[in-house]
Design a protein around this motif. Structure first.
Motif, PDB file in Angstrom:
ATOM      1  N   GLN A 133     -22.758 -25.942   3.626  1.00  0.00           N
ATOM      2  CA  GLN A 133     -23.245 -27.303   3.877  1.00  0.00           C
ATOM      3  C   GLN A 133     -22.099 -28.313   3.803  1.00  0.00           C
ATOM      4  OE1 GLN A 133     -26.240 -28.149   4.818  1.00  0.00           O
ATOM      5  NE2 GLN A 133     -27.676 -26.595   4.118  1.00  0.00           N
ATOM      6  N   VAL A 134     -21.261 -28.186   2.795  1.00  0.00           N
ATOM      7  CA  VAL A 134     -20.143 -29.120   2.613  1.00  0.00           C
ATOM      8  C   VAL A 134     -19.144 -29.017   3.761  1.00  0.00           C
ATOM      9  CG1 VAL A 134     -18.106 -29.612   1.198  1.00  0.00           C
ATOM     10  CG2 VAL A 134     -20.330 -29.313   0.114  1.00  0.00           C
ATOM     11  N   ALA A 135     -18.863 -27.800   4.218  1.00  0.00           N
ATOM     12  CA  ALA A 135     -17.905 -27.602   5.308  1.00  0.00           C
ATOM     13  C   ALA A 135     -18.358 -28.328   6.577  1.00  0.00           C
ATOM     14  CB  ALA A 135     -17.733 -26.109   5.589  1.00  0.00           C
ATOM     15  N   VAL A 136     -19.636 -28.216   6.907  1.00  0.00           N
ATOM     16  CA  VAL A 136     -20.162 -28.876   8.107  1.00  0.00           C
ATOM     17  C   VAL A 136     -20.239 -30.388   7.900  1.00  0.00           C
ATOM     18  CG1 VAL A 136     -22.104 -29.032   9.709  1.00  0.00           C
ATOM     19  CG2 VAL A 136     -21.463 -26.810   8.754  1.00  0.00           C
ATOM     20  N   PHE A 137     -20.645 -30.813   6.707  1.00  0.00           N
ATOM     21  CA  PHE A 137     -20.753 -32.245   6.400  1.00  0.00           C
ATOM     22  C   PHE A 137     -19.387 -32.915   6.530  1.00  0.00           C
ATOM     23  CE2 PHE A 137     -20.842 -35.832   3.377  1.00  0.00           C
ATOM     24  CZ  PHE A 137     -21.954 -36.518   3.843  1.00  0.00           C
ATOM     25  N   GLU A 138     -18.353 -32.301   5.968  1.00  0.00           N
ATOM     26  CA  GLU A 138     -17.010 -32.872   6.030  1.00  0.00           C
ATOM     27  C   GLU A 138     -16.455 -32.890   7.442  1.00  0.00           C
ATOM     28  OE1 GLU A 138     -15.225 -31.863   1.560  1.00  0.00           O
ATOM     29  OE2 GLU A 138     -14.744 -30.547   3.254  1.00  0.00           O
ATOM     30  N   VAL A 171     -28.392 -32.418   4.094  1.00  0.00           N
ATOM     31  CA  VAL A 171     -28.903 -31.079   3.788  1.00  0.00           C
ATOM     32  C   VAL A 171     -30.390 -30.977   4.109  1.00  0.00           C
ATOM     33  CG1 VAL A 171     -29.284 -29.380   1.957  1.00  0.00           C
ATOM     34  CG2 VAL A 171     -27.155 -30.678   2.023  1.00  0.00           C
ATOM     35  N   ALA A 172     -31.134 -32.058   3.869  1.00  0.00           N
ATOM     36  CA  ALA A 172     -32.577 -32.051   4.138  1.00  0.00           C
ATOM     37  C   ALA A 172     -32.896 -32.345   5.595  1.00  0.00           C
ATOM     38  CB  ALA A 172     -33.277 -33.087   3.249  1.00  0.00           C
ATOM     39  N   GLY A 173     -31.864 -32.741   6.366  1.00  0.00           N
ATOM     40  CA  GLY A 173     -32.052 -33.052   7.770  1.00  0.00           C
ATOM     41  C   GLY A 173     -31.979 -31.832   8.662  1.00  0.00           C
ATOM     42  N   ASP A 174     -32.004 -32.063   9.959  1.00  0.00           N
ATOM     43  CA  ASP A 174     -32.080 -30.970  10.934  1.00  0.00           C
ATOM     44  C   ASP A 174     -30.910 -29.993  10.830  1.00  0.00           C
ATOM     45  OD1 ASP A 174     -33.477 -29.922  13.464  1.00  0.00           O
ATOM     46  OD2 ASP A 174     -31.406 -30.161  14.146  1.00  0.00           O
ATOM     47  N   ILE A 175     -29.682 -30.515  10.798  1.00  0.00           N
ATOM     48  CA  ILE A 175     -28.503 -29.629  10.747  1.00  0.00           C
ATOM     49  C   ILE A 175     -28.475 -28.845   9.442  1.00  0.00           C
ATOM     50  CG2 ILE A 175     -25.981 -29.538  10.744  1.00  0.00           C
ATOM     51  CD1 ILE A 175     -25.952 -31.999  12.503  1.00  0.00           C
ATOM     52  N   GLY A 176     -28.691 -29.551   8.331  1.00  0.00           N
ATOM     53  CA  GLY A 176     -28.669 -28.888   7.036  1.00  0.00           C
ATOM     54  C   GLY A 176     -29.723 -27.812   6.901  1.00  0.00           C
ATOM     55  N   GLN A 177     -30.912 -28.069   7.443  1.00  0.00           N
ATOM     56  CA  GLN A 177     -31.989 -27.082   7.368  1.00  0.00           C
ATOM     57  C   GLN A 177     -31.710 -25.866   8.254  1.00  0.00           C
ATOM     58  OE1 GLN A 177     -35.223 -27.601   5.217  1.00  0.00           O
ATOM     59  NE2 GLN A 177     -33.248 -28.296   4.440  1.00  0.00           N
ATOM     60  N   ILE A 236     -28.705 -24.704   8.699  1.00  0.00           N
ATOM     61  CA  ILE A 236     -27.725 -23.948   7.910  1.00  0.00           C
ATOM     62  C   ILE A 236     -28.448 -23.103   6.863  1.00  0.00           C
ATOM     63  CG2 ILE A 236     -25.810 -24.148   6.271  1.00  0.00           C
ATOM     64  CD1 ILE A 236     -24.991 -26.722   7.738  1.00  0.00           C
ATOM     65  N   VAL A 237     -29.472 -23.679   6.220  1.00  0.00           N
ATOM     66  CA  VAL A 237     -30.273 -22.935   5.242  1.00  0.00           C
ATOM     67  C   VAL A 237     -30.957 -21.756   5.903  1.00  0.00           C
ATOM     68  CG1 VAL A 237     -32.282 -23.036   3.716  1.00  0.00           C
ATOM     69  CG2 VAL A 237     -30.680 -24.947   3.767  1.00  0.00           C
ATOM     70  N   SER A 255     -28.652 -18.947   6.593  1.00  0.00           N
ATOM     71  CA  SER A 255     -28.114 -18.312   5.386  1.00  0.00           C
ATOM     72  C   SER A 255     -29.016 -17.212   4.836  1.00  0.00           C
ATOM     73  CB  SER A 255     -27.894 -19.362   4.292  1.00  0.00           C
ATOM     74  OG  SER A 255     -29.141 -19.766   3.745  1.00  0.00           O
ATOM     75  N   GLY A 256     -30.273 -17.180   5.287  1.00  0.00           N
ATOM     76  CA  GLY A 256     -31.210 -16.189   4.767  1.00  0.00           C
ATOM     77  C   GLY A 256     -32.177 -16.757   3.754  1.00  0.00           C
ATOM     78  N   LEU A 257     -31.983 -18.018   3.357  1.00  0.00           N
ATOM     79  CA  LEU A 257     -32.921 -18.682   2.461  1.00  0.00           C
ATOM     80  C   LEU A 257     -34.013 -19.350   3.291  1.00  0.00           C
ATOM     81  CD1 LEU A 257     -30.467 -20.316  -0.106  1.00  0.00           C
ATOM     82  CD2 LEU A 257     -31.383 -17.996  -0.056  1.00  0.00           C
ATOM     83  N   LEU A 258     -35.039 -19.848   2.610  1.00  0.00           N
ATOM     84  CA  LEU A 258     -36.144 -20.505   3.312  1.00  0.00           C
ATOM     85  C   LEU A 258     -35.946 -22.015   3.253  1.00  0.00           C
ATOM     86  CD1 LEU A 258     -38.956 -20.165   4.697  1.00  0.00           C
ATOM     87  CD2 LEU A 258     -39.935 -20.583   2.418  1.00  0.00           C
TER      88      LEU A 258
END
Length: 299
Positions: free
Chosen positions: A53-58, A271-277, A279-280, A283-286
């Motif tokens: 998440q941090v890599a994409v955010f930066e 993270v809670a937005g479209d791109i961040g979600q 990425i989640v 990653s294999g998480l929900l």
């Protein structure tokens, strides 16, 4: 006299120019929701997903986020120790922890962004790829089990230990038959090299292993788990987590205790937005909110 006045005016203008430049510099370096620098304390079991998440955010914004991975207990201490702490946890704040924020006159912004799972792993040489959670709980309570030689945790102060202790109704992990190291990587290595051991760790370390850890991940099996209420065995997959079938699922939160409009708010929104979600999801998480898919219909 005119000469003196001219010198005074030039001096005054010069001072104003310097002050304006300094003010502009301060404003330029000032932290905002998408600009500046900040430190985020992360539960060590969640390090891989937060690094992504941090890599994409930066890469999208003029921001620098420093990730500090610690055990859950250490993250909580750092959250309250810092003036403007930001933390990523596998649980929400307790009543007592919220009172600490009240004393600091800060209302923390809490963002739920995903659901994670605690995975149980065993050495590849074991033929059994299923485990009854009841047997694990009994082992924690001191009852010996022929199929379990030992339980391996990342850290005695970690969120996985707290989670399992809560299930077993214990305050502390027993000394006999239970091992604890420092990181999730240590757990994977130990189980990969020792038969009969059951590792307890965040599933994200298995779905997104570091390159140097791949050889060890290949030597372990992720176990299907049967809940305390019985029924079938389920793997910690996105589908089973979403349907509430996997018994060791837990929600993930970003706790922003900055008390002002800073990077904590911007990162949590990302993270809670479209791109961040997305990425989640990858990653294999929900993710908390399943990203939509655009379908183009061609004639």
């Amino acid at each position: 006299m005119r000469k003196i006045n001219s010198v005074f005016v030039l001096f005054f203008i010069g001072v104003l120019f310097v002050m304006c430049n300094q003010k502009e510099k301060v404003n330029t370096n000032k932290e905002s929701i998408l600009k500046g620098s900040a430190t985020i304390y992360v539960d060590e079991t969640l390090t891989p997903i937060i690094e992504d998440q941090v890599a994409v955010f930066e890469s999208n914004y003029d921001a620098k986020i420093n990730i500090v991975s610690k055990s859950e207990t250490e993250v909580i201490i750092s959250l309250f120790k810092e003036k403007s702490g930001i933390a990523v946890l596998t649980r929400n704040l307790t009543v007592e922890e919220n009172k600490i924020f009240e004393q600091k006159k800060i209302t923390p912004k809490i963002t739920k962004f995903a659901t994670d799972a605690i995975a149980l792993i065993a050495n590849k040489s074991s033929n059994d790829t299923l485990i009854d959670l009841r047997n694990v709980i009994d082992f924690l309570k001191g009852k010996q089990n022929s199929s379990i030689k030992g339980l391996v945790f990342d850290n005695p102060n970690s969120s996985t230990v707290r989670f399992m202790n809560n299930l077993a109704g214990l305050k502390y992990i027993p000394e006999k038959g239970v091992y604890s190291f420092k990181t999730n990587q240590d757990v994977i290595k130990f189980v990969a090299q020792n038969e009969g051991m059951i590792g307890v760790l965040g599933v994200n370390w298995l779905s997104q292993p570091m390159p140097e850890m791949q050889e060890y991940v290949d030597k372990v099996n992720v176990l299907g788990v049967k809940s305390l209420t019985g029924g079938s065995y389920y793997m910690p997959s996105q589908n089973n987590i979403a349907e509430g079938k996997y018994p060791l699922a837990r929600d993930l939160f970003i706790v922003n205790g900055q008390g002002y409009t800073g990077l904590g708010m911007g990162f949590a929104s990302f993270v809670a937005g479209d791109i961040g979600q997305r990425i989640v999801l990858k990653s294999g998480l929900l993710p908390e909110r399943i990203p939509g898919r655009k379908i183009n219909v061609r004639k």
